[in-house]
Design an enzyme around this catalytic site. Structure first.
Site, short mmCIF file in Angstrom:
data_model
loop_
_atom_site.label_atom_id
_atom_site.label_comp_id
_atom_site.label_asym_id
_atom_site.label_seq_id
_atom_site.Cartn_x
_atom_site.Cartn_y
_atom_site.Cartn_z
N CYS A 184 1.11 -1.51 0.14
CA CYS A 184 0.00 0.12 -0.09
C CYS A 184 0.84 0.95 0.15
O CYS A 184 0.58 2.31 -0.52
CB CYS A 184 -0.66 -0.04 1.34
SG CYS A 184 -1.55 -1.58 1.54
N CYS A 237 1.56 3.75 -3.00
CA CYS A 237 1.05 4.63 -3.53
C CYS A 237 0.37 5.36 -2.67
O CYS A 237 0.20 6.64 -2.89
CB CYS A 237 -0.51 3.66 -4.12
SG CYS A 237 -0.24 2.82 -6.20
N HIS A 238 -0.24 5.15 -1.50
CA HIS A 238 -1.21 5.73 -0.67
C HIS A 238 -0.12 6.70 0.73
O HIS A 238 -0.65 7.13 1.27
CB HIS A 238 -1.69 5.00 0.71
CG HIS A 238 -2.66 4.70 -0.30
ND1 HIS A 238 -3.74 5.15 -1.04
CD2 HIS A 238 -2.65 3.31 -0.44
CE1 HIS A 238 -4.63 4.28 -1.90
NE2 HIS A 238 -4.04 3.28 -1.21
N MET A 246 -8.29 1.89 -7.51
CA MET A 246 -7.54 0.73 -6.73
C MET A 246 -7.72 -0.58 -7.50
O MET A 246 -8.95 -0.89 -7.98
CB MET A 246 -8.51 1.10 -5.14
CG MET A 246 -8.83 0.08 -4.22
SD MET A 246 -6.85 0.16 -3.67
CE MET A 246 -6.78 -1.50 -2.08
N HIS A 264 6.44 10.99 -11.54
CA HIS A 264 6.45 9.41 -10.92
C HIS A 264 7.75 9.50 -11.67
O HIS A 264 9.42 9.41 -12.02
CB HIS A 264 5.69 8.99 -11.40
CG HIS A 264 5.16 7.60 -11.12
ND1 HIS A 264 4.57 7.12 -9.85
CD2 HIS A 264 5.28 6.28 -11.68
CE1 HIS A 264 5.33 5.49 -9.69
NE2 HIS A 264 4.86 5.65 -10.81
N HIS A 322 1.65 7.51 -17.15
CA HIS A 322 2.62 6.11 -16.43
C HIS A 322 3.39 5.93 -18.18
O HIS A 322 2.96 4.71 -18.61
CB HIS A 322 1.66 5.41 -15.74
CG HIS A 322 2.96 4.38 -15.69
ND1 HIS A 322 3.64 3.56 -15.71
CD2 HIS A 322 2.85 4.79 -13.94
CE1 HIS A 322 4.26 3.46 -14.66
NE2 HIS A 322 3.79 3.43 -13.46
FE1 DHE Z 1 7.28 1.18 -10.00
C1 DHE Z 1 10.21 2.81 -12.87
C2 DHE Z 1 7.10 3.85 -8.52
C3 DHE Z 1 4.78 0.17 -8.83
C4 DHE Z 1 7.17 -1.61 -12.34
N1 DHE Z 1 8.19 2.72 -10.38
C5 DHE Z 1 9.33 3.43 -11.45
C6 DHE Z 1 9.79 5.10 -11.59
C7 DHE Z 1 9.11 4.74 -9.45
C8 DHE Z 1 7.97 3.89 -9.58
C9 DHE Z 1 9.35 6.00 -9.05
C10 DHE Z 1 11.09 5.16 -12.18
C11 DHE Z 1 12.34 5.08 -11.30
C12 DHE Z 1 13.27 5.68 -12.31
O1 DHE Z 1 13.27 6.27 -13.45
O2 DHE Z 1 13.46 6.65 -11.68
N2 DHE Z 1 6.45 2.00 -8.93
C13 DHE Z 1 6.41 2.76 -8.07
C14 DHE Z 1 5.09 3.03 -6.86
O3 DHE Z 1 5.66 3.82 -6.21
C15 DHE Z 1 4.53 2.18 -7.64
C16 DHE Z 1 3.49 2.81 -8.12
C17 DHE Z 1 4.05 1.94 -5.88
C18 DHE Z 1 5.05 0.43 -5.27
O4 DHE Z 1 4.47 0.08 -4.12
O5 DHE Z 1 5.88 0.33 -5.61
C19 DHE Z 1 4.70 1.59 -8.43
N3 DHE Z 1 6.15 -0.74 -10.96
C20 DHE Z 1 5.14 -1.08 -9.52
C21 DHE Z 1 4.76 -1.67 -9.74
O6 DHE Z 1 3.77 -2.86 -9.60
C22 DHE Z 1 5.46 -2.67 -11.08
C23 DHE Z 1 4.39 -3.21 -12.32
C24 DHE Z 1 6.15 -4.22 -10.79
C25 DHE Z 1 7.24 -3.79 -8.93
O7 DHE Z 1 7.71 -4.56 -9.64
O8 DHE Z 1 7.19 -4.03 -8.36
C26 DHE Z 1 6.07 -1.57 -11.29
N4 DHE Z 1 8.23 0.95 -12.05
C27 DHE Z 1 8.54 -0.93 -12.43
C28 DHE Z 1 9.60 -1.14 -13.67
C29 DHE Z 1 10.01 0.83 -13.20
C30 DHE Z 1 9.08 1.31 -12.85
C31 DHE Z 1 9.99 -2.01 -14.53
C32 DHE Z 1 11.12 1.31 -14.92
C33 DHE Z 1 9.90 1.21 -16.10
C34 DHE Z 1 11.42 1.12 -16.87
O9 DHE Z 1 11.37 0.59 -18.20
O10 DHE Z 1 12.09 2.13 -16.83
#
Ligand code: DHE
Length: 560
Positions: free
Chosen positions: A47, A50-51, A101, A337, A379
């Site tokens: 959680c 996001c929150h 959600m 983000h 996104h």
């Molecule tokens: Fe991510 C990138 C934050 C959920 C997979 N994710 C990012 C970035 C941030 C972020 C700040 C950019 C980083 C950078 O480039 O410096 N992600 C968050 C969250 O806060 C969120 C919404 C909730 C959480 O609790 O983390 C979240 N993200 C997810 C997922 O549920 C994903 C699908 C699976 C996982 O691994 O948790 C996921 N996020 C990714 C991936 C990237 C990413 C694969 C990089 C993508 C790219 O091609 O650069």
């Protein structure tokens, strides 16, 4: 209640619009010490992203007790009479909301859902701060630089290695992109979010959601972790110093908790400096938890672009003099983000997801170039760049909340693109997707295709597939590739999400993660980019919950 699986999840999506005139003093449900601990753990894992740790809301809504506690019967809330509290919260957690959600009925047990509904009616526990001294205490230099290989000791084509997050296993798989064979699986922090490469291409840096940062040396016969350090208790991003003369000198890491960024030595991870991001939002309010979202190394100057989610401020942190640190603070929009570079490498395009905007940051002048209106909840991941047949250079972002991919015209110093100037910083085309819930888009300069996923869509046939557009004819419907079916794995009850297309070095293969549950068999499905036929499926049992994939060459050179 309709099931939704849109991320940007927001437990209180259904709650926030119903603003109350005052909080009430009802007792929150009592939890045992054991329940409190379990609630804390689940909240952190599922959680907090996001929150927020303090539950003040960001991508997800505010979850402080004044919203979540049971309202006295008949309390008038704006928009009608509503009784919050355990029953209603259980339903929201289980089935999600149309506002975004995620449904958790197939992730958490009934008992866990009940626990979380009670847990979030209690005051959020505030985790401890994490100082430079704490970082130093956590630092482990496993192999000093002088004891590391001086040349590559293996025959692997390092440029085509893929670093793949095995999310729930707390591991990273390094896969040989030429042979499609797993090279090595290494222990890392929990649910590594991203991997980044050193300027030399030799080191892989990862950061776990738990703040554990690792540096993996690929010069050994087998990849080897040479140092680790903890940045805090909740983290998402790292990057190196890439500017000429500073290659691999420093590493920066950003944390969600505590809200700060940390600077380390690029080869040893020795902690050097910690800087808080607490402060004022673009709306002029103090925020106690402005989390560090995406970070990238500028190609224009010795600077990092640090995007602070809750304040909407973009920081350009000058690393040429760490002792006397200079920072340019650029006002943009909330909540910052993820993002990526435009094709010229001058503008950083970052999603301000709650404002439905993308901020274009000019890293040459250190100013905001534009705030571009997009569809709902952009996104981009890192986005994707290509030359549009009608509008010239564009950078693309998908959306969690809308069934479109937006193409934004980007500025260029190249005279051959001067004729497109009037389009700059506008959405010039929206590509129609079969539904919302996109997380990542990708293309490659050598490819004629543009790939988009939709893992957060509630419909199985959309979430388990990817969609391929023809860059030469963007009006044509995309080709749907059923990744779950193409994996050859038996059908599963729970949806396995097809997530994050990533090209190989040559730009002729696209790798997709088929992300199943922790105990399901997941897969990496590799497509031939020309024929769109499956080339290889990696279904090793060690491939547990694969998500992000980072090709060494493409990550080093920002090819997307
Ligand atoms: Fe991510 C990138 C934050 C959920 C997979 N994710 C990012 C970035 C941030 C972020 C700040 C950019 C980083 C950078 O480039 O410096 N992600 C968050 C969250 O806060 C969120 C919404 C909730 C959480 O609790 O983390 C979240 N993200 C997810 C997922 O549920 C994903 C699908 C699976 C996982 O691994 O948790 C996921 N996020 C990714 C991936 C990237 C990413 C694969 C990089 C993508 C790219 O091609 O650069």
């Amino acid at each position: 209640m309709q099931k939704t699986r849109l991320i940007g999840s927001a437990l209180a999506m259904a709650i926030l619009p119903m603003a109350m005139s005052s909080a009430w003093a009802q007792e929150a449900p009592k939890l045992t010490a054991e329940e409190m601990e379990k609630g804390k753990q689940i909240y952190f894992e599922r959680c907090a992203g996001c929150h927020g740790v303090l539950r003040k809301g960001a991508t997800g809504k505010n979850l402080e007790p004044h919203w979540t506690k049971t309202a006295p019967d008949g309390t008038k809330l704006e928009g009608g009479t509503l009784k919050l509290g355990t029953d209603r919260l259980e339903k929201i957690i289980a089935y999600g909301t149309e506002g975004g959600m995620v449904n958790y009925d197939d992730i958490l047990t009934k008992e866990e859902i009940n626990l979380m509904a009670r847990y979030i009616q209690n005051e959020p526990p505030i985790p401890p701060e994490f100082s430079l001294k704490d970082m130093k205490d956590s630092w482990k230099l496993i192999v000093p630089v002088k004891d590391r290989p001086t040349k590559q000791m293996n025959k692997v084509n390092l440029k085509n290695v893929f670093a793949i997050t095995l999310r729930d296993a707390g591991k990273l798989a390094l896969v040989d992109g030429d042979t499609h064979k797993i090279w090595k699986i290494l222990d890392t922090g929990y649910a590594v979010h991203i991997s980044r490469l050193s300027a030399s291409g030799r080191y892989v840096y990862t950061v776990g959601r738990d703040g554990l940062t690792t540096i993996i040396d690929m010069f050994y016969e087998e990849p080897t972790t040479v140092a680790t350090v903890r940045l805090g208790s909740d983290a998402r991003s790292v990057d190196t110093s890439k500017f000429k003369g500073y290659e691999d000198k420093y590493l920066i890491g950003g944390t969600y908790w505590p809200p700060q960024y940390s600077i380390m030595d690029g080869e040893t991870l020795e902690p050097i400096k910690v800087v808080s991001t607490r402060g004022q939002t673009v709306d002029g309010e103090y925020h106690p938890e402005p989390r560090v979202a995406s970070i990238v190394a500028s190609l224009q100057k010795p600077e990092w672009v640090v995007n602070v989610k809750e304040t909407g401020m973009v920081l350009l942190v000058d690393y040429s003099d760490i002792k006397n640190l200079k920072t340019t603070t650029i006002e943009s929009a909330k909540f910052l983000h993820d993002g990526g570079w435009d094709a010229s490498g001058r503008y950083f395009m970052v999603a301000a997801n709650a404002s439905n905007k993308v901020a274009a940051v000019d890293t040459k002048t250190g100013k905001l170039a534009a705030l571009v209106d997009t569809a709902k909840i952009p996104h981009p991941g890192r986005g994707a760049n290509f030359v549009h047949p009608e509008f010239g250079p564009v950078w693309a972002t998908g959306h969690l909340g809308d069934a479109v991919v937006s193409l934004i015209s980007t500025a260029s110093d190249d005279p051959k693109f001067a004729k497109y100037k009037d389009h700059n910083w506008k959405v010039v085309q929206e590509l129609k997707m079969p539904g919302a819930g996109n997380l990542f888009v990708k293309t490659h300069p050598k490819s004629k295709n543009f790939w988009a996923d939709a893992p957060m869509n509630p419909e199985r046939e959309i979430a388990e597939a990817v969609f391929v557009f023809d860059k030469a004819d963007l009006k044509k419907e995309p080709v749907r590739l059923d990744v779950a079916k193409d994996s050859g794995l038996p059908e599963s009850k729970a949806i396995r999400r097809a997530v994050q297309p990533e090209y190989n070095e040559a730009g002729d293969e696209v790798w997709i993660s088929l992300w199943g549950g922790k105990t399901d068999q997941s897969a990496i499905v590799i497509y031939d980019d020309k024929t769109l036929k499956v080339k290889k499926v990696i279904t090793d049992p060690a491939v547990v919950t694969p998500t992000g994939k980072f090709n060494v060459y493409n990550t080093m050179h920002d090819v997307y």
